[in-house]
Design a protein around this motif. Structure first.
Motif: not given
Length: 199
Positions: A138-150
């Motif tokens: 339903a929801i995905s979250a990625a940190p500020a320094d995650a891979a650009p694609e993520v």
């Protein structure tokens, strides 16, 4: 018309398109990658068999608050770590899944075990192996320094980096969406620490 939901931040407010994502109030389970979300992704080796991981105590408090609110937490990683086992024990996280070769398949097993559909799951990840489960929940979250694609795939693009409060930011938003954050603040302000002493 797009409505922005905003959270206060130290330097700027964090704003999200509230129309574009599912409500955090619907989330019953957080499945989170570890390295790059709970840590900054670095690994320090001591000899041949031991390694060091550095965890953020604010993420620990967030885990306790999420559990108190009835949100289950599962930690999912392709690696194996005694330090992570200890951290999970400290925080009362029972669903610790290490050595996962396929994170989508393992996420499906976790959700099935806990009887939670993907419509009620938030997945947090930072790198390419996390993409498949991120695209299905339903929801995905990625940190500020995650891979650009993520970052591009994430519905919640976090302001915090991995190991620097990213998990805390996730839980804070979930609890705000549930209308519980301000009450928790009042409890802390009144000296009534809400069953979250082990962080």
């Amino acid at each position: 018309m797009i409505t922005l939901a905003c959270l206060p931040g130290r330097r700027k407010r964090r704003c999200y398109d509230s129309r574009a994502v599912a409500s955090g109030a619907d989330i019953r389970l957080i499945i989170s990658d570890v390295d790059g979300v709970w840590t900054d992704g670095r690994i320090a080796y001591i000899g041949e068999r031991s390694e060091i991981k550095v965890f953020n105590v604010r993420d620990g408090l967030a885990a306790k608050l999420a559990q108190r609110a009835g949100i289950a937490i599962a930690l999912l990683t392709s690696r194996r770590s005694h330090a992570l086992e200890r951290r999970a024990r400290e925080l009362g996280i029972v669903e610790l899944h290490q050595g996962a070769a396929n994170k989508l398949e393992e996420s499906e097993r976790i959700a099935q075990k806990l009887a939670v559909s993907f419509d009620h799951v938030l997945y947090a990840g930072d790198d390419l192996p996390d993409l498949a489960p991120m695209r299905r929940v339903a929801i995905s979250a990625a940190p500020a320094d995650a891979a650009p694609e993520v970052r591009a795939a994430a519905t919640w693009k976090l302001e915090s980096a991995g190991g620097a409060g990213a998990f805390r930011e996730i839980v804070e938003r979930l609890l705000r969406d549930r209308g519980e954050w301000e009450r928790l603040i009042r409890e802390f302000a009144n000296g009534n620490k809400p069953e979250a002493s082990s962080t």
